[in-house]
Write an enzyme that holds these catalytic residues in place. Structure first.
Site, PDB file in Angstrom:
ATOM      1  N   SER A 187       0.841  -1.198   0.000  1.00 35.51           N
ATOM      2  CA  SER A 187       0.000   0.000   0.000  1.00 35.51           C
ATOM      3  C   SER A 187       0.870   1.240   0.000  1.00 35.51           C
ATOM      4  O   SER A 187       2.007   1.217   0.498  1.00 35.51           O
ATOM      5  CB  SER A 187      -0.904   0.023   1.241  1.00 35.51           C
ATOM      6  OG  SER A 187      -1.571   1.265   1.379  1.00 35.51           O
ATOM      7  N   TYR A 200      -2.098  -0.478  10.432  1.00 34.83           N
ATOM      8  CA  TYR A 200      -2.152  -0.946   9.041  1.00 34.83           C
ATOM      9  C   TYR A 200      -0.915  -0.483   8.284  1.00 34.83           C
ATOM     10  O   TYR A 200      -0.275  -1.279   7.573  1.00 34.83           O
ATOM     11  CB  TYR A 200      -3.423  -0.409   8.387  1.00 34.83           C
ATOM     12  CG  TYR A 200      -3.564  -0.719   6.918  1.00 34.83           C
ATOM     13  CD1 TYR A 200      -4.044  -1.960   6.499  1.00 34.83           C
ATOM     14  CD2 TYR A 200      -3.258   0.233   5.954  1.00 34.83           C
ATOM     15  CE1 TYR A 200      -4.196  -2.234   5.146  1.00 34.83           C
ATOM     16  CE2 TYR A 200      -3.406  -0.041   4.605  1.00 34.83           C
ATOM     17  CZ  TYR A 200      -3.875  -1.272   4.209  1.00 34.83           C
ATOM     18  OH  TYR A 200      -4.025  -1.542   2.858  1.00 34.83           O
TER      19      TYR A 200
END
Length: 293
Positions: A187, A200
């Site tokens: 990501s 995350y």
């Protein structure tokens, strides 16, 4: 003669999204609007004929788009998913079978030690081997601040995003032949972390380190290891993150001025899985609407 070019600013929905919220893990049918996974647009070109793939988190979002693309490129596809996502998984598997490819459903929770190994072994038993492993399953929630970060929530993120990835690779490597490919969904958060997604983002940075280390270790076996780093992509994970007030502006801060669709990410996986990327390993391919990693 080539056809007209497509303006990337308006190739998909240019505005934001209505406020909405779901419980984790999030389902496609409850999204407004529904994402585009390439159901109508993706055209295969035989890049993955005869290959066998396992995609974790393959029921919806980026995972579904990759499953569709892989099947249309000629691969058999197994998907791992949570039992609560059965309706999404059934739709994805039907799209794979529509391409006359074998499809395998693997419902279960990757957080459970032994389950990542189990789905690798079941895929190999069903397909007679495994050539492509896409580690796409992930969990994220908005965090109000470090003092309020719940440790059970932190544990869920770590076990879903990291523990399962490591166990999956540990289980699959002995079964991979030269030419096999492992692809991790990282990501932009691994490079440009937001405080509201601190745990995350931590896992995504760790995934990049893992990919680079595994590319070094497995290169001598002829196994390539790469990552795709999406930016803001409209998937069920987004309305299930816990920030309904942010959806009207979701993706609007990218240079292209909009969020991406899963269909726009899948071709990156096809490239990394195919022989066109035979000299690509240890790479992180950004699909971010122009945001720099």
């Amino acid at each position: 003669m080539t056809g007209p070019t497509t303006d990337p600013r308006t190739a998909h929905r240019a505005e934001g999204f209505p406020e909405q919220e779901q419980q984790q893990p999030g389902l496609t049918d409850r999204m407004d609007p529904r994402p585009d996974h390439g159901e109508e647009s993706y055209r295969g070109a035989g890049r993955l004929v005869g290959r066998r793939a396992l995609i974790t988190g393959g029921d919806s979002g980026i995972g579904r788009a990759v499953a569709i693309a892989f099947a249309r490129e000629g691969a058999d596809v197994a998907i791992g998913y949570l039992p609560e996502e059965e309706s999404d998984a059934a739709s994805t598997l039907a799209l794979v079978r529509a391409e006359d490819r074998r499809a395998l459903a693997l419902p279960g929770d990757l957080r459970e030690e032994g389950w990542p190994t189990s789905i690798v072994e079941r895929t190999i038993a069903e397909f007679g081997g495994l050539d492509l492993l896409v580690l796409n399953a992930a969990h994220q929630r908005e965090r109000a601040g470090i003092e309020e970060l719940p440790m059970d929530g932190f544990d869920r993120v770590m076990r879903t995003n990291l523990y399962a990835m490591v166990e999956s690779v540990k289980a699959v490597v002995p079964h991979l032949a030269p030419g096999a490919s492992i692809i991790v969904t990282a990501s932009i958060q691994g490079f440009d972390p937001k405080a509201a997604l601190v745990d995350y983002a931590m896992t995504k940075a760790a995934q990049v380190a893992f990919v680079e280390a595994m590319a070094t270790e497995l290169g001598e076996k002829g196994i390539r290891v790469n990552a795709v780093a999406p930016g803001p992509i409209w998937t069920p994970l987004i309305p299930a993150t816990g920030w309904p007030d942010k959806l009207p502006s979701f993706g609007q801060d990218t240079p292209l001025g909009r969020a991406g669709q899963p269909a726009e990410v899948a071709p990156a996986y096809v490239y990394l899985a195919s022989d066109a990327a035979s000299y690509v390993s240890g790479a992180v391919l950004p699909v971010t609407g122009g945001k720099a990693l």
